[in-house]
Scaffold this motif. Structure first.
Motif, PDB file in Angstrom:
ATOM      1  N   ARG A 177       0.861  -1.186   0.000  1.00  0.00           N
ATOM      2  CA  ARG A 177       0.000   0.000   0.000  1.00  0.00           C
ATOM      3  C   ARG A 177       0.892   1.229   0.000  1.00  0.00           C
ATOM      4  NH1 ARG A 177      -2.858  -0.510   4.521  1.00  0.00           N
ATOM      5  NH2 ARG A 177      -4.819  -1.243   3.610  1.00  0.00           N
ATOM      6  N   THR A 179       1.006   5.325  -0.096  1.00  0.00           N
ATOM      7  CA  THR A 179       0.278   6.578   0.108  1.00  0.00           C
ATOM      8  C   THR A 179       1.190   7.723  -0.298  1.00  0.00           C
ATOM      9  OG1 THR A 179      -0.912   5.588   1.971  1.00  0.00           O
ATOM     10  CG2 THR A 179      -0.993   7.976   1.760  1.00  0.00           C
ATOM     11  N   LYS A 202      -7.074   2.014  -6.384  1.00  0.00           N
ATOM     12  CA  LYS A 202      -6.658   3.368  -6.031  1.00  0.00           C
ATOM     13  C   LYS A 202      -7.795   4.050  -5.277  1.00  0.00           C
ATOM     14  CE  LYS A 202      -5.659   4.816 -10.155  1.00  0.00           C
ATOM     15  NZ  LYS A 202      -5.209   5.734 -11.241  1.00  0.00           N
ATOM     16  N   GLU A 204      -8.648   8.061  -3.542  1.00  0.00           N
ATOM     17  CA  GLU A 204      -8.242   9.439  -3.302  1.00  0.00           C
ATOM     18  C   GLU A 204      -8.828   9.936  -1.996  1.00  0.00           C
ATOM     19  OE1 GLU A 204      -9.228  11.886  -6.573  1.00  0.00           O
ATOM     20  OE2 GLU A 204      -8.128  10.685  -8.065  1.00  0.00           O
ATOM     21  N   SER A 205      -8.004  10.677  -1.259  1.00  0.00           N
ATOM     22  CA  SER A 205      -8.451  11.269  -0.001  1.00  0.00           C
ATOM     23  C   SER A 205      -7.814  12.650   0.121  1.00  0.00           C
ATOM     24  CB  SER A 205      -8.062  10.378   1.179  1.00  0.00           C
ATOM     25  OG  SER A 205      -8.424  10.979   2.400  1.00  0.00           O
ATOM     26  N   GLN A 208      -4.110  13.461  -0.972  1.00  0.00           N
ATOM     27  CA  GLN A 208      -3.357  12.209  -0.920  1.00  0.00           C
ATOM     28  C   GLN A 208      -4.042  11.141  -1.773  1.00  0.00           C
ATOM     29  OE1 GLN A 208      -0.361  11.661   0.883  1.00  0.00           O
ATOM     30  NE2 GLN A 208      -0.443  13.902   1.103  1.00  0.00           N
ATOM     31  N   CYS A 210      -4.000   6.881  -2.272  1.00  0.00           N
ATOM     32  CA  CYS A 210      -3.575   5.582  -1.739  1.00  0.00           C
ATOM     33  C   CYS A 210      -3.752   4.527  -2.822  1.00  0.00           C
ATOM     34  CB  CYS A 210      -4.396   5.232  -0.507  1.00  0.00           C
ATOM     35  SG  CYS A 210      -3.986   3.619   0.212  1.00  0.00           S
ATOM     36  N   GLY A 232       6.451   9.901   0.454  1.00  0.00           N
ATOM     37  CA  GLY A 232       5.260   9.068   0.609  1.00  0.00           C
ATOM     38  C   GLY A 232       5.454   8.038   1.709  1.00  0.00           C
TER      39      GLY A 232
END
Length: 360
Positions: A177, A179, A202, A204-205, A208, A210, A232
């Motif tokens: 994983r 990020t 994938k 998205e946050s 960021q 991930c 990262g």
């Protein structure tokens, strides 16, 4: 005049002994220990020295009962305290084992190496591991010899490298994983494509991103360094990833004159007819599936053909068609269609030339 063999009367033989040997200051020193206790002492399982040593005596030859001289002990160890010297020899010396014990030890380590190879490799076609018995057979095929002084993991990696030269086998990928910020993701994506890695998902946050990806363990260090440079974070989700499904493991199919029993002609004809029915059903199911939609099709790269949905895909790997093409692939021969495979089996499977051609 016949000679009479005189047997020694007062000789006391040391039996059931494990000998630990240490060469120091040009002299060989030995101590007599109980079997299976030396390794327990070295791994700190056994704490009582009296449970390890048969006697607190230092020898130059245990089997002959020759004791070490005090001047030699002082010259080599700086003391003639037999117990202290025994402890030093026990910790630093080389354990001498008998032939059967050595054979059992090598056999056990051979099995450990094969187990590690099985856990770390997959069939590149199905992404499933091979059986432990098949890995052991292939290790015998490449004439692998166990090194008792080297770790099993290190030797397993060497075995994988040798097997990849001759057989369809590869390292099972790691699942990671990653990020990272969205602005640095294009740089990471370029490297992932260059490494031939696969992004599973994938998410998205905010700023960021991930990404969960699978890649060869050999490029993990390079990937870790890149992610650190891009500020990262990298997490290991699984060290070894195998495909999920009903069937557990894959087999290499042996085909040689020794392994094949003599089959009567009527049985051979029945097998060919059964194979014909199976191939016909696969062909019909493939055509019907093409009508419903090509998006759900699964393709076998070994046979270079679409074989239906996930269930039919698994059944295909058990078919004679796939097994026949897998043998051809190991010999760098092109795949055959279902009809060509059927014809090839009808006219050629019973000939010795074909048996020799497909044998490893």
């Amino acid at each position: 005049m016949s000679k009479t063999i005189v047997q020694p009367v007062g000789q006391k033989r040391l039996t059931n002994v494990a000998v630990v040997r240490l060469k120091k200051h040009g002299t060989r020193f030995e101590i007599a220990c109980f079997k299976n206790k030396v390794l327990s002492w070295r791994s700190s399982v056994e704490k009582d020295i009296d449970e390890v040593l048969q006697s607190h005596t230092v020898y130059t030859n245990v089997s002959k009962g020759v004791l070490a001289k005090s001047k030699d002990l002082i010259a080599a160890f700086g003391t003639d305290d037999q117990t202290k010297i025994c402890v030093e020899i026990l910790e630093k010396g080389e354990l001498q084992v008998a032939g059967k014990e050595r054979e059992a030890q090598l056999s056990s380590q051979f099995r450990d190496i094969a187990t590690i190879v099985m856990q770390k490799t997959v069939n590149p076609e199905t992404k499933r591991p091979y059986t432990i018995s098949m890995i052991e057979r292939l290790m015998h095929e490449i004439h692998f010899a166990v090194d008792p002084h080297s770790s099993s993991k290190k030797q397993a990696l060497e075995v994988i490298h040798q097997l990849q030269k001759n057989y369809p086998i590869k390292r099972s990928p790691m699942r990671l994983r990653i990020t990272i910020s969205q602005q640095n993701f294009p740089s990471l994506l370029e490297k992932i494509n260059a490494w031939d890695a696969e992004i599973v998902s994938k998410e998205e946050s905010g700023s960021q991103l991930c990404a969960i990806c699978e890649m060869d363990p050999g490029i993990f260090r390079e990937c870790d360094g890149l992610v650190r440079n891009l500020q990262g974070r990298l997490e290991i989700l699984a060290v070894s990833v195998h495909a999920e499904g009903d069937s557990g493991v894959d087999h290499f199919d042996e085909l040689n004159e020794e392994s094949l029993p003599s089959i009567p002609k009527e049985h051979t004809d029945a097998s060919v007819l059964q194979l014909s029915d199976t191939l016909q059903k696969q062909s019909v199911s493939t055509k019907s599936k093409n009508v419903e939609g090509e998006a759900k099709q699964s393709k076998c790269s070994t046979c270079n053909a679409l074989v239906g949905d996930a269930k039919q895909y698994r059944e295909h790997f058990k078919s004679e068609w796939h097994k026949h093409n897998l043998k051809r692939k190991t010999r760098n021969l092109p795949p055959l269609s279902a009809d060509e495979c059927l014809g090839d089996l009808e006219v050629g499977c019973s000939s010795k030339d074909d048996l020799k051609e497909y044998s490893f």
